[in-house]
Design an enzyme around this catalytic site. Structure first.
Site, mmCIF file in Angstrom:
data_model
loop_
_atom_site.group_PDB
_atom_site.id
_atom_site.type_symbol
_atom_site.label_atom_id
_atom_site.label_comp_id
_atom_site.label_asym_id
_atom_site.label_seq_id
_atom_site.Cartn_x
_atom_site.Cartn_y
_atom_site.Cartn_z
ATOM 1 N N GLU A 1 0.840 -1.198 0.000
ATOM 2 C CA GLU A 1 0.000 0.000 0.000
ATOM 3 C C GLU A 1 0.880 1.255 0.000
ATOM 4 O OE1 GLU A 1 -3.666 1.807 2.728
ATOM 5 O OE2 GLU A 1 -2.178 0.472 3.637
ATOM 6 N N LYS B 1 -9.681 2.618 -2.401
ATOM 7 C CA LYS B 1 -9.925 1.975 -1.106
ATOM 8 C C LYS B 1 -11.253 2.434 -0.507
ATOM 9 C CE LYS B 1 -7.572 1.495 3.398
ATOM 10 N NZ LYS B 1 -6.393 1.984 4.155
ATOM 11 N N CYS C 1 -5.554 -3.014 2.487
ATOM 12 C CA CYS C 1 -5.293 -2.949 3.926
ATOM 13 C C CYS C 1 -6.540 -3.137 4.802
ATOM 14 C CB CYS C 1 -4.572 -1.643 4.244
ATOM 15 S SG CYS C 1 -3.647 -1.682 5.796
#
Length: 253
Positions: free
Chosen positions: A39, A105, A139
């Site tokens: 990330e 995300k 994540c």
């Protein structure tokens, strides 16, 4: 499918140095289908992106395109991006021919303040690459199984992360859980080293649909790992034990 995961020690806010490190690893490998980076691999995980996030004409994205073409592979990883005045944690999947898919995300890390400056994505993205369907995740998404629930629509889930050391055992357990419950391969790539706020130990791995580790990086070290995945084994497993056919139906609203 041959996948190389890069567990890098990211230099804070220095894309050129991080690209140079990645190139050193990538140039050691041939015949790879996908290289996966962590990330925000070009800058480190930032919650205050001003002066750090890259622009929409990102030099890192251009490097990913050149590398994908040169190595005849896909390049995958997220960057901090400013686009039309908004900031995104954008996961790019770059195909060898130059086509780019991306996922913004969805689950921003509110505990760390990511939601204060970044804009959340709302669209679930599955990439079709060399006959394999790949779900893109970032994540904190790992903690939300409904978002990644396999609807018989993907074969591999890729999670790129900056997951701190104190919670790394949670990271490892959830990677296995997502692989088992979704009857898929899971690729989890985390960083090592330090940024201004956190320490990172890695825990990067490729997990089989049985929850077994196929390949893994050594905790605490900047390194890579190679996984050769036989997709026919996954297909055979799903035929033999068709658990996804009995999954609960639902809609995201």
């Amino acid at each position: 499918m041959k996948i190389v995961i890069l567990q890098t020690d990211i230099v804070w806010a220095n894309p050129s140095a991080n690209i140079e490190k990645a190139d050193e690893i990538i140039n050691r490998h041939e015949g790879v289908d996908i290289f996966v980076l962590p990330e925000m691999f070009s800058t480190g995980f930032c919650t205050n992106p001003e002066g750090i996030a890259e622009k929409s004409n990102s030099g890192t994205l251009e490097w990913m395109k050149r590398t994908a073409q040169r190595k005849n592979c896909a390049m995958a990883g997220s960057i901090a991006l400013e686009d039309n005045g908004k900031y995104y944690n954008r996961f790019y999947f770059v195909h060898p021919g130059g086509t780019v898919d991306w996922y913004d995300k969805k689950h921003l890390f509110t505990f760390g303040g990511e939601h204060k400056r970044f804009t959340a994505g709302s669209k679930r993205i599955i990439v079709n690459y060399r006959g394999v369907r790949i779900l893109l995740q970032v994540c904190y998404d790992l903690r939300f199984p409904v978002w990644s629930r396999n609807r018989n629509d993907y074969d591999i889930a890729i999670y790129v992360a900056s997951w701190p050391t104190p919670r790394v055992e949670v990271w490892k357990l959830l990677l296995r859980a997502r692989a088992i419950e979704n009857q898929c391969y899971v690729v989890g790539v985390n960083r090592v080293g330090k940024d201004p706020d956190c320490d990172y130990i890695g825990g990067s791995a490729v997990i089989s649909p049985y929850g077994k580790v196929v390949a893994a990086c050594e905790d605490g070290n900047a390194c890579e790992a190679v996984a050769d995945i036989d997709m026919s084994e996954l297909e055979e497993f799903r035929k033999k034990f068709p658990v996804l056919n009995d999954a609960d139906s639902f809609e995201l609203v």
